[in-house]
Design a protein around this motif. Structure first.
Motif, PDB file in Angstrom:
ATOM      1  N   VAL A   1      35.500  23.922   7.584  1.00 14.57           N
ATOM      2  CA  VAL A   1      36.335  24.614   8.574  1.00 14.57           C
ATOM      3  C   VAL A   1      37.722  24.029   8.441  1.00 14.57           C
ATOM      4  O   VAL A   1      38.004  22.936   8.935  1.00 14.57           O
TER       5      VAL A   1
ATOM      6  N   GLY B   1      31.191  28.655   6.495  1.00 18.50           N
ATOM      7  CA  GLY B   1      32.425  28.030   6.944  1.00 18.50           C
ATOM      8  C   GLY B   1      33.514  29.044   7.194  1.00 18.50           C
ATOM      9  O   GLY B   1      33.281  30.260   7.179  1.00 18.50           O
TER      10      GLY B   1
ATOM     11  N   GLN C   1      35.933  18.106   0.438  1.00 21.52           N
ATOM     12  CA  GLN C   1      34.569  17.974   0.940  1.00 21.52           C
ATOM     13  C   GLN C   1      33.541  18.374  -0.119  1.00 21.52           C
ATOM     14  O   GLN C   1      32.506  17.714  -0.279  1.00 21.52           O
TER      15      GLN C   1
ATOM     16  N   SER D   1      40.158  20.317  10.270  1.00 18.38           N
ATOM     17  CA  SER D   1      39.084  20.163  11.249  1.00 18.38           C
ATOM     18  C   SER D   1      38.205  19.006  10.821  1.00 18.38           C
ATOM     19  O   SER D   1      38.135  18.660   9.637  1.00 18.38           O
ATOM     20  N   GLU D   2      37.506  18.438  11.781  1.00 18.41           N
ATOM     21  CA  GLU D   2      36.563  17.366  11.452  1.00 18.41           C
ATOM     22  C   GLU D   2      35.242  17.916  10.927  1.00 18.41           C
ATOM     23  O   GLU D   2      34.398  17.169  10.442  1.00 18.41           O
ATOM     24  N   HIS D   3      35.066  19.226  11.013  1.00 16.50           N
ATOM     25  CA  HIS D   3      33.813  19.839  10.595  1.00 16.50           C
ATOM     26  C   HIS D   3      33.846  20.170   9.102  1.00 16.50           C
ATOM     27  O   HIS D   3      34.897  20.440   8.530  1.00 16.50           O
TER      28      HIS D   3
END
Length: 310
Positions: free
Chosen positions: A246, A234, A255, A241-243
């Motif tokens: 990140v 990462g 997350q 970010s949606e990732h």
């Protein structure tokens, strides 16, 4: 939701570059200063761009004080299991109990054969991994009165002396994604060590956990004995970010906490050789995730397992 209750581990996945060996040492020492639990290294003995992983682990054990060391993962077709067992136990004794064993069944067969290894079918590779785990544990079991005999089809020993016993119960973590490997993990291993980039998504983690759990139960094991780990990559940035992984530290914390509480992951190993990311991961992300998970577990009544044991 699945939380297996293990204590949380955070580590680094550092490239064992033969072109810059002192940089590898410096990154490992930085990971230790940042408070990370683990420093791990890939093992490709046929690759001259990399340092030999076992030699590197031995050297790093003498250049560090607290951080635990492991391959991520050892190339078993080029690591004879009985010798590996004694190597691991010896380094564990010399380092004060700081060695863990990550194992892989092999995959790059052309260079493996070029180095003198034997080409195996996928089924043979899994069988060989199972036999290797039996040999490792058998060599370490100094309480047994008889010499070790494992009459395997890929790996075998015929009356090997046992010992030395390692300084602590070395964990055996296995990398693998396919059903037969996952079932082996459920039956024999102490942990599952996949790489996020090779997973099809979070649903695959849930499906793999179910396969591991079922195999463990069939073997008479408690599925919570098996640690679920994850190699991640990462980038830290100021904007979100949606990732996965990140974004800013707060996003990483949310997350990772979700992966602990909803998917049972209890060890996160950050890939990459950026010293600032290693420091941020150890000094900012890891403590925040531990605190959030501790709070959630306290609210739900989930008890955390103590120590590094699986």
């Amino acid at each position: 939701m699945t939380d297996y209750g293990h204590d949380l581990l955070f580590g680094a996945f550092i490239t064992p570059s033969s072109r810059a060996p002192e940089s590898v040492v410096a990154l490992t020492q930085r990971a230790e200063r940042a408070g990370l639990d683990l420093a791990t290294f890939q093992d490709h003995p046929y690759q001259p761009a990399f340092l030999d992983t076992w030699t590197l682990l031995s050297y790093l054990a003498a250049r560090t004080e607290h951080i635990r060391l492991a391959a991520n993962v050892l190339n078993l077709p080029l690591r004879q299991p009985a010798v590996l067992a004694r190597s691991a136990a010896s380094l564990d004794l010399l380092s004060g109990g700081r060695v863990e064993v990550g194992l892989g069944a092999g995959g790059f067969w052309d260079p493996i054969v070029a180095m003198g290894g034997t080409r195996l079918t996928p089924g043979e590779a899994v069988t060989g991994l199972s036999e290797a785990i039996e040999i490792l544990r058998g060599i370490w079991d100094t309480g047994a009165t008889q010499r070790l005999v494992v009459d395997g089809t890929v790996h075998r020993v015929a009356g090997a002396k046992r010992g030395p016993a390692p300084a602590h119960d070395i964990s055996i973590w296995v990398g693998g994604l396919k059903p037969r490997m996952l079932r082996l993990i459920g039956r024999q291993a102490d942990g599952w060590l996949p790489t996020l980039a090779y997973l099809g998504g979070l649903q695959q983690i849930a499906d793999a956990n179910a396969t591991i759990d079922a195999a463990a139960q069939e073997a008479g094991r408690d599925p919570t004995q098996i640690r679920r780990m994850l190699n991640i990559g990462g980038r830290f940035s100021e904007s979100g970010s949606e990732h996965l992984f990140v974004g800013p530290v707060a996003q990483w914390v949310d997350q990772l906490t979700s992966l602990v509480l909803e998917h049972g992951i209890s060890a996160f190993i950050l890939g990459g050789d950026d010293p600032r990311s290693i420091t941020t991961f150890g000094e900012e992300v890891a403590p925040a995730v531990r605190e959030l998970v501790r709070s959630e577990r306290s609210s739900s009544g989930t008890r955390a397992c103590a120590g590094l044991a699986p």
